[in-house]
Design a protein around this motif. Structure first.
Motif, PDB file in Angstrom:
ATOM      1  N   THR A 112       0.735  -1.316   0.049  1.00 11.05           N
ATOM      2  CA  THR A 112       0.010  -0.028  -0.167  1.00 11.05           C
ATOM      3  C   THR A 112       0.898   1.303   0.016  1.00 11.05           C
ATOM      4  N   GLY A 113       2.178   0.978   0.020  1.00  7.09           N
ATOM      5  CA  GLY A 113       3.107   2.292  -0.278  1.00  7.09           C
ATOM      6  C   GLY A 113       3.000   3.370   1.141  1.00  7.09           C
ATOM      7  N   LYS A 246       6.343  -1.470  13.094  1.00  5.10           N
ATOM      8  CA  LYS A 246       7.625  -1.320  13.702  1.00  5.10           C
ATOM      9  C   LYS A 246       7.962   0.212  13.790  1.00  5.10           C
ATOM     10  N   ALA A 247       9.433   0.658  13.839  1.00  2.00           N
ATOM     11  CA  ALA A 247       9.661   1.969  13.951  1.00  2.00           C
ATOM     12  C   ALA A 247       8.874   3.010  12.892  1.00  2.00           C
ATOM     13  N   GLY A 248       8.633   4.106  13.379  1.00  2.00           N
ATOM     14  CA  GLY A 248       8.008   4.896  12.135  1.00  2.00           C
ATOM     15  C   GLY A 248       6.592   4.553  11.479  1.00  2.00           C
ATOM     16  N   GLY A 249       6.296   3.362  12.073  1.00  2.00           N
ATOM     17  CA  GLY A 249       4.781   2.837  11.398  1.00  2.00           C
ATOM     18  C   GLY A 249       5.225   1.830  10.494  1.00  2.00           C
ATOM     19  N   TYR A 250       6.523   1.684   9.908  1.00  2.00           N
ATOM     20  CA  TYR A 250       6.712   0.830   8.791  1.00  2.00           C
ATOM     21  C   TYR A 250       6.443  -0.642   9.338  1.00  2.00           C
ATOM     22  N   CYS A 251       6.181  -1.458   8.305  1.00  2.00           N
ATOM     23  CA  CYS A 251       5.684  -3.013   8.382  1.00  2.00           C
ATOM     24  C   CYS A 251       6.767  -3.907   7.761  1.00  2.00           C
ATOM     25  N   PRO A 252       7.889  -4.198   8.595  1.00  2.00           N
ATOM     26  CA  PRO A 252       8.611  -5.276   7.690  1.00  2.00           C
ATOM     27  C   PRO A 252       8.105  -6.669   7.448  1.00  2.00           C
ATOM     28  N   SER A 253       8.453  -7.062   6.288  1.00  2.00           N
ATOM     29  CA  SER A 253       7.605  -8.449   6.170  1.00  2.00           C
ATOM     30  C   SER A 253       7.856  -9.565   7.026  1.00  2.00           C
ATOM     31  N   GLU A 255       8.332  -9.484  10.029  1.00  2.00           N
ATOM     32  CA  GLU A 255       7.396  -9.394  11.314  1.00  2.00           C
ATOM     33  C   GLU A 255       6.242  -9.921  11.124  1.00  2.00           C
ATOM     34  N   GLN A 256       5.616 -10.057   9.953  1.00  2.00           N
ATOM     35  CA  GLN A 256       4.053 -10.673  10.047  1.00  2.00           C
ATOM     36  C   GLN A 256       3.740 -11.838  10.258  1.00  2.00           C
ATOM     37  N   HIS A 257       2.643 -12.145   9.940  1.00  2.00           N
ATOM     38  CA  HIS A 257       2.138 -13.469  10.130  1.00  2.00           C
ATOM     39  C   HIS A 257       2.705 -14.157   8.698  1.00  2.00           C
ATOM     40  N   PRO A 258       3.065 -15.665   8.938  1.00  3.56           N
ATOM     41  CA  PRO A 258       3.700 -16.062   7.675  1.00  3.56           C
ATOM     42  C   PRO A 258       2.863 -16.110   6.427  1.00  3.56           C
ATOM     43  N   ARG A 259       1.331 -16.103   6.260  1.00  6.16           N
ATOM     44  CA  ARG A 259       0.596 -15.774   5.504  1.00  6.16           C
ATOM     45  C   ARG A 259       0.491 -14.405   4.983  1.00  6.16           C
ATOM     46  N   VAL A 260       1.032 -13.452   5.669  1.00  8.30           N
ATOM     47  CA  VAL A 260       0.793 -11.876   5.301  1.00  8.30           C
ATOM     48  C   VAL A 260       2.188 -11.423   5.114  1.00  8.30           C
ATOM     49  N   LEU A 261       2.330 -10.757   3.808  1.00 12.70           N
ATOM     50  CA  LEU A 261       3.584 -10.289   3.441  1.00 12.70           C
ATOM     51  C   LEU A 261       3.579  -8.979   3.210  1.00 12.70           C
ATOM     52  N   THR A 262       4.596  -8.216   3.223  1.00 11.09           N
ATOM     53  CA  THR A 262       4.638  -6.880   2.605  1.00 11.09           C
ATOM     54  C   THR A 262       5.521  -6.652   1.763  1.00 11.09           C
ATOM     55  N   ALA A 263       5.453  -5.590   0.871  1.00 13.35           N
ATOM     56  CA  ALA A 263       6.216  -5.189  -0.348  1.00 13.35           C
ATOM     57  C   ALA A 263       6.189  -3.896  -0.556  1.00 13.35           C
ATOM     58  N   GLY A 264       7.405  -3.300  -1.153  1.00 15.87           N
ATOM     59  CA  GLY A 264       7.313  -1.796  -1.389  1.00 15.87           C
ATOM     60  C   GLY A 264       7.626  -0.960  -0.234  1.00 15.87           C
ATOM     61  N   ASP A 265       7.286   0.395  -0.480  1.00 17.42           N
ATOM     62  CA  ASP A 265       7.422   1.531   0.317  1.00 17.42           C
ATOM     63  C   ASP A 265       7.030   1.242   1.903  1.00 17.42           C
ATOM     64  N   VAL A 266       5.918   0.485   2.029  1.00 14.43           N
ATOM     65  CA  VAL A 266       5.282   0.292   3.330  1.00 14.43           C
ATOM     66  C   VAL A 266       6.280  -0.505   4.151  1.00 14.43           C
ATOM     67  N   ARG A 267       7.340  -1.307   3.741  1.00 16.44           N
ATOM     68  CA  ARG A 267       8.342  -2.137   4.719  1.00 16.44           C
ATOM     69  C   ARG A 267       9.136  -1.166   5.417  1.00 16.44           C
ATOM     70  N   SER A 268       9.712  -0.219   4.799  1.00 17.36           N
ATOM     71  CA  SER A 268      10.827   0.627   5.178  1.00 17.36           C
ATOM     72  C   SER A 268      11.016   2.076   4.592  1.00 17.36           C
ATOM     73  N   ALA A 269      11.631   2.725   5.612  1.00 16.20           N
ATOM     74  CA  ALA A 269      11.845   4.297   4.966  1.00 16.20           C
ATOM     75  C   ALA A 269      13.085   4.413   3.875  1.00 16.20           C
TER      76      ALA A 269
END
Ligand SMILES: Cc1cc2nc3c(=O)[nH]c(=O)nc-3n(C[C@H](O)[C@H](O)[C@H](O)COP(=O)(O)OP(=O)(O)OC[C@H]3O[C@@H](n4cnc5c(N)ncnc54)[C@H](O)[C@@H]3O)c2cc1C
Length: 325
Positions: A112-113, A246-253, A255-269
């Protein structure tokens, strides 16, 4: 469950995830309330994307054509809605949409960027509550009148200067210490004056169209009359409810449930680029594919290992905090 994968967000990361999943023979549902391509539509000039892409909208058009191709092949559905939350379960992952639908799939990639910050959400700025600054990235050089100030040194500054090589008006950029690492790419451009500050107070001029801008450092303060004021404040992660932040509200992949992955800008600044977004989207889809192929016992042990890793990270963070006390 007809979906192998749900992808939330159709920017470069989400589109890369969808294309990769479809290329592996999976069925993917993409959820996107806006235009396919995401932030690509905002980029006037590109120089760091392999393939000689020169503008974001041209790349967005090509990515949209890719998505249309897999839709036509029956491997992808595009739902034009906003997602509100995501949840991982033992046997599925779910995404809830604003219209009340809940979709289920084997896994979800959230891409979701980031969403723009406003003067009201930046603690280094005091400004009238109704002040809506025009964004720098959208400003045309001929619109800039008189003394021009830019609040924030986020990356669109470099893109704007490259997109408008003939723009001659000087940009006075005031920015907080946290933005300092972003200023390297514009430091040598004569059209920019960089001013690192602790605080900025903006008031509207009592008469006329301009602003009074008070900038403050550790032991100094100056006041300027400003004719054009633009926002370039940066952004915060557009995290869905249910993601681990996590820090700054970012969502590292990781750290998520094994069936939930994150990609792109939402992961890290730190990795907010088109190519890294595409790479992480493709990698998320591939990693889910390999996980789904692996025998159930291997998946179970992987989930246990992932949980152990997460707990050990939390423990290290706790020890760090204790150590600082
Ligand atoms: C002005 C500007 C200039 C830039 N210049 C460059 C450059 O020159 N080179 C470079 O490499 N990078 C550049 N970038 C950064 C680059 O655009 C991003 O790193 C990249 O677009 C990130 O891709 P993404 O898919 O993670 O997110 P995005 O492109 O932000 O896409 C996210 C998508 O998710 C959707 N979404 C958000 N919330 C929800 C929700 N709740 N439900 C469903 N969908 C949702 C959004 O509508 C959007 O389409 C620039 C960015 C900006 C703003």
């Amino acid at each position: 469950m007809t979906n192998d994968l749900i992808v939330v967000g159709a920017g470069p990361a989400g589109c890369a995830a969808a294309l990769m999943a479809a290329s592996l023979g999976q069925h993917v549902t993409v959820i996107e309330p806006g235009r396919v391509g995401g932030k690509l539509h905002e980029i006037g000039a590109l120089e760091n994307v392999p393939g000689a892409w020169e503008t974001g909208p041209a790349l967005a058009q090509s990515v949209a054509a890719d998505l249309a191709r897999i839709q036509k092949a029956g491997r992808c559905d595009l739902i034009q809605e906003r997602a509100v939350s995501v949840a991982g379960h033992d046997d599925r992952a779910e995404v809830a949409l604003t219209d009340g639908q809940v979709l289920a799939a084997s896994a979800v990639v959230v891409a979701t960027g980031v969403a723009p910050l406003t003067t009201g959400t930046c603690d280094w700025i005091t400004a009238p509550a109704d002040l809506e600054l025009p964004p720098l990235w959208r400003a045309r050089p001929e619109e800039l009148q008189g003394r021009t100030y830019v609040l924030g040194a986020d990356r669109p500054l470099g893109t704007w200067l490259r997109s408008h090589p003939d723009a001659s008006r000087r940009l006075h950029v005031v920015y907080p210490p946290a933005d300092h690492y972003k200023t390297d790419e514009v430091r040598h451009d004569d059209r920019v004056r960089l001013n690192r500050v602790d605080h900025v107070t903006v008031t509207r001029e009592r008469y006329g169209q301009g602003y009074e801008v008070v900038v403050e450092g550790p032991e100094w303060s100056r006041t300027y009359a400003v004719d054009t004021l633009l926002g370039n404040l940066g952004s915060r992660p557009a995290a869905l409810e249910g993601l681990v932040q996590k820090a700054g509200g970012y969502c590292p992949s990781e750290e998520q449930h094994p069936r939930v992955l994150t990609a792109g800008d939402v992961r890290s600044a730190r990795f907010q680029r088109i190519v890294t977004a595409q790479g992480s989207g493709a990698e998320a889809a591939l990693s889910r594919y390999y996980t789904a192929q692996a025998p159930a016992s291997a998946n179970a042990s992987m989930a246990v290992r992932k949980e152990a890793l997460r707990m050990s990270r939390d423990l290290v963070a706790m020890i760090d905090v204790e150590g600082m006390r």
